[in-house]
Each structure stands twice: as C-alpha cells, then as structure tokens.
Design a protein around this motif. Structure first.
Motif, PDB file in Angstrom:
ATOM      1  N   TYR A  22      36.038   9.461  38.556  1.00 43.42           N
ATOM      2  CA  TYR A  22      35.720   8.774  37.300  1.00 43.42           C
ATOM      3  C   TYR A  22      35.675   9.784  36.159  1.00 43.42           C
ATOM      4  CZ  TYR A  22      30.921  10.471  37.912  1.00 43.42           C
ATOM      5  OH  TYR A  22      29.825  11.255  38.079  1.00 43.42           O
ATOM      6  N   ALA A  23      35.932   9.275  34.981  1.00 46.73           N
ATOM      7  CA  ALA A  23      35.819  10.081  33.763  1.00 46.73           C
ATOM      8  C   ALA A  23      35.219   9.194  32.691  1.00 46.73           C
ATOM      9  CB  ALA A  23      37.190  10.595  33.336  1.00 46.73           C
ATOM     10  N   GLY A  24      34.272   9.740  31.973  1.00 45.00           N
ATOM     11  CA  GLY A  24      33.623   8.985  30.907  1.00 45.00           C
ATOM     12  C   GLY A  24      33.578   9.803  29.634  1.00 45.00           C
ATOM     13  N   LEU A  25      33.856   9.163  28.532  1.00 43.87           N
ATOM     14  CA  LEU A  25      33.810   9.800  27.228  1.00 43.87           C
ATOM     15  C   LEU A  25      32.504   9.405  26.557  1.00 43.87           C
ATOM     16  CD1 LEU A  25      35.536  11.608  25.412  1.00 43.87           C
ATOM     17  CD2 LEU A  25      36.471   9.545  24.380  1.00 43.87           C
ATOM     18  N   VAL A  26      31.713  10.413  26.181  1.00 40.04           N
ATOM     19  CA  VAL A  26      30.389  10.187  25.608  1.00 40.04           C
ATOM     20  C   VAL A  26      30.362  10.734  24.190  1.00 40.04           C
ATOM     21  CG1 VAL A  26      27.926  10.732  25.825  1.00 40.04           C
ATOM     22  CG2 VAL A  26      29.310  10.406  27.862  1.00 40.04           C
ATOM     23  N   GLU A  27      29.792   9.943  23.307  1.00 37.67           N
ATOM     24  CA  GLU A  27      29.567  10.380  21.930  1.00 37.67           C
ATOM     25  C   GLU A  27      28.077  10.705  21.806  1.00 37.67           C
ATOM     26  OE1 GLU A  27      30.461   8.602  17.483  1.00 37.67           O
ATOM     27  OE2 GLU A  27      29.991   7.210  19.091  1.00 37.67           O
ATOM     28  N   PHE A  28      27.774  11.841  21.176  1.00 35.11           N
ATOM     29  CA  PHE A  28      26.375  12.241  21.016  1.00 35.11           C
ATOM     30  C   PHE A  28      26.109  12.724  19.598  1.00 35.11           C
ATOM     31  CE2 PHE A  28      23.184  15.606  20.805  1.00 35.11           C
ATOM     32  CZ  PHE A  28      22.074  14.917  21.238  1.00 35.11           C
ATOM     33  N   ILE A  62      35.390   8.531  14.888  1.00 33.88           N
ATOM     34  CA  ILE A  62      34.443   9.328  15.656  1.00 33.88           C
ATOM     35  C   ILE A  62      34.734  10.793  15.381  1.00 33.88           C
ATOM     36  CG2 ILE A  62      33.656   9.942  17.972  1.00 33.88           C
ATOM     37  CD1 ILE A  62      34.590   7.164  18.880  1.00 33.88           C
ATOM     38  N   ASP A  63      33.696  11.553  15.136  1.00 35.22           N
ATOM     39  CA  ASP A  63      33.856  12.983  14.919  1.00 35.22           C
ATOM     40  C   ASP A  63      34.112  13.644  16.273  1.00 35.22           C
ATOM     41  OD1 ASP A  63      33.670  15.678  14.373  1.00 35.22           O
ATOM     42  OD2 ASP A  63      31.811  15.520  13.219  1.00 35.22           O
ATOM     43  N   PRO A  64      35.281  14.283  16.469  1.00 30.60           N
ATOM     44  CA  PRO A  64      35.578  14.882  17.780  1.00 30.60           C
ATOM     45  C   PRO A  64      34.602  15.988  18.179  1.00 30.60           C
ATOM     46  CG  PRO A  64      37.307  15.405  16.184  1.00 30.60           C
ATOM     47  CD  PRO A  64      36.376  14.453  15.521  1.00 30.60           C
ATOM     48  N   ASP A  65      33.881  16.551  17.210  1.00 28.73           N
ATOM     49  CA  ASP A  65      32.893  17.579  17.539  1.00 28.73           C
ATOM     50  C   ASP A  65      31.674  17.006  18.251  1.00 28.73           C
ATOM     51  OD1 ASP A  65      34.457  19.543  16.386  1.00 28.73           O
ATOM     52  OD2 ASP A  65      33.497  19.342  14.419  1.00 28.73           O
ATOM     53  N   HIS A  66      31.558  15.674  18.288  1.00 31.57           N
ATOM     54  CA  HIS A  66      30.413  15.025  18.933  1.00 31.57           C
ATOM     55  C   HIS A  66      30.803  14.335  20.247  1.00 31.57           C
ATOM     56  CE1 HIS A  66      27.583  15.644  15.614  1.00 31.57           C
ATOM     57  NE2 HIS A  66      28.652  15.534  14.842  1.00 31.57           N
ATOM     58  N   LEU A  67      31.983  14.671  20.776  1.00 28.59           N
ATOM     59  CA  LEU A  67      32.458  14.054  22.013  1.00 28.59           C
ATOM     60  C   LEU A  67      32.282  14.983  23.203  1.00 28.59           C
ATOM     61  CD1 LEU A  67      35.764  12.338  20.862  1.00 28.59           C
ATOM     62  CD2 LEU A  67      33.560  11.278  21.329  1.00 28.59           C
ATOM     63  N   TRP A  68      31.935  14.371  24.341  1.00 26.33           N
ATOM     64  CA  TRP A  68      31.789  15.080  25.602  1.00 26.33           C
ATOM     65  C   TRP A  68      32.475  14.272  26.690  1.00 26.33           C
ATOM     66  CZ3 TRP A  68      29.202  19.757  25.756  1.00 26.33           C
ATOM     67  CH2 TRP A  68      28.527  20.098  24.602  1.00 26.33           C
ATOM     68  N   MET A  69      33.014  14.961  27.691  1.00 21.33           N
ATOM     69  CA  MET A  69      33.677  14.306  28.816  1.00 21.33           C
ATOM     70  C   MET A  69      32.877  14.582  30.083  1.00 21.33           C
ATOM     71  SD  MET A  69      36.346  12.544  29.833  1.00 21.33           S
ATOM     72  CE  MET A  69      37.595  12.755  28.608  1.00 21.33           C
ATOM     73  N   VAL A  70      32.603  13.514  30.833  1.00 17.51           N
ATOM     74  CA  VAL A  70      31.890  13.632  32.109  1.00 17.51           C
ATOM     75  C   VAL A  70      32.850  13.186  33.200  1.00 17.51           C
ATOM     76  CG1 VAL A  70      29.941  12.828  33.496  1.00 17.51           C
ATOM     77  CG2 VAL A  70      29.659  13.161  31.025  1.00 17.51           C
ATOM     78  N   THR A  71      33.074  14.052  34.193  1.00 16.21           N
ATOM     79  CA  THR A  71      33.961  13.704  35.303  1.00 16.21           C
ATOM     80  C   THR A  71      33.229  13.926  36.620  1.00 16.21           C
ATOM     81  OG1 THR A  71      34.899  15.942  35.304  1.00 16.21           O
ATOM     82  CG2 THR A  71      36.081  14.264  34.050  1.00 16.21           C
ATOM     83  N   GLY A  72      33.602  13.136  37.618  1.00 17.89           N
ATOM     84  CA  GLY A  72      32.989  13.267  38.930  1.00 17.89           C
ATOM     85  C   GLY A  72      33.633  12.335  39.928  1.00 17.89           C
ATOM     86  N   GLU A  73      32.991  12.196  41.072  1.00 19.17           N
ATOM     87  CA  GLU A  73      33.490  11.326  42.129  1.00 19.17           C
ATOM     88  C   GLU A  73      32.357  10.444  42.633  1.00 19.17           C
ATOM     89  OE1 GLU A  73      37.023  13.806  44.260  1.00 19.17           O
ATOM     90  OE2 GLU A  73      34.983  14.336  44.855  1.00 19.17           O
TER      91      GLU A  73
END
Length: 154
Positions: free
Chosen positions: A134-140, A108-119
């Motif tokens: 929660y934390a989610g790793l998203v590839e875009f 996975i290209d790290p330049d295309h990763l995003w992290m979403v955090t919340g409760e």
C-alpha cells in the motif's frame, strides 16, 4: 423566635459561613489558572491568567502519518478484521516533477506532502490470505494536522 440556647442564630451564622466559603472558592477558582475552567476564565476580570485559545502547532510525526494511512487502508480492504500490517511502514517525502504538478493542480503545497508505504496481510473476498503493498499520500500542516489524500493498495 430565638430560644434561650441561641440555636437559631447559630444555624444562621453557620449557613452564612458556608455561603461565604462557597463564594470565595468560586471566585478564587475562576482566577487561578490551575483551578479554573477556560469556559469561565476571566469572568470576574481575571483576564491576566487567561490562556490563548490558539492551539499549539503540531509537529510532524512518522507514527501519526502511518496510523492515518493504515486506518484508510483498513477501510479499503474486503476483510479488515483479518488485516495484519507487516514490518515497519516507510515514511518519505514524495519527489519529482509529477508530484509537484499534481499537487499544484489540487492546490496542495508539495512541501507539506508525505508518502507512507508498507505491506498488509489480509483475506480477499474468497477468504485467501494475501499480502498487499500500500501507499498513502498524506498532507500535513502544523496548524491543521493530517489529511490522507489518497491510498493505493496493490
């Protein structure tokens, strides 16, 4: 078998006019971009108006990344119907050598990763309402869209 009033030829003329109008409408609707269906576009040599089959590239939007991660969070909860997301989820770029190494290991290209955090507030298996982070790793990718790689709920 024409009668004196000429009703037979009148009906045939009307039928021919209707057929001509239908054929004209079909041919023009296939050639005019605002009227044609892409399945039939260019059928009669109207290729100058044909649109590209390649979709427009997507732009990254925080709200879409949050929606995909929250959908995955709901699937992981014991009682998803009781879930209520608290506040505004945060979207950031994951950084650090650990992220880059893990991304490269997974191709996975790290330049295309995003992290979403919340409760999220939701019932546990005993029916008690608990607040979880929660934390989610998203590839875009603009040409492929979003993919949730992993979600962690604590």
């Amino acid at each position: 078998m024409n009668n004196a009033s000429g009703e037979g030829s009148s009906a045939a003329g009307c039928f021919g006019l209707v057929i001509t109008a239908v054929v004209f409408f079909l041919l023009t609707s296939l050639c005019i971009p605002s009227m044609r269906n892409d399945v039939f576009g260019g059928l009669f040599g109207c290729k100058a108006h044909r649109t590209s089959s390649k979709p427009e590239p997507l732009k990254f939007e925080d709200s879409a990344a949050v929606a995909y991660v929250q959908e995955k969070v709901l699937k992981e909860l014991k009682a998803p119907s009781t879930a209520e997301f608290v506040g505004v989820a945060k979207v950031t770029r994951p950084t650090g050598s650990g992220i880059e190494k893990a991304a490269r290991t997974l191709n996975i290209d790290p330049d295309h990763l995003w992290m979403v955090t919340g409760e999220v507030d939701a019932q546990n298996s005993f029916g008690a309402m608990l607040r979880n982070s929660y934390a989610g790793l998203v590839e875009f990718y603009p040409d492929k869209g979003y993919r949730v790689i992993n979600v962690i709920i604590e």
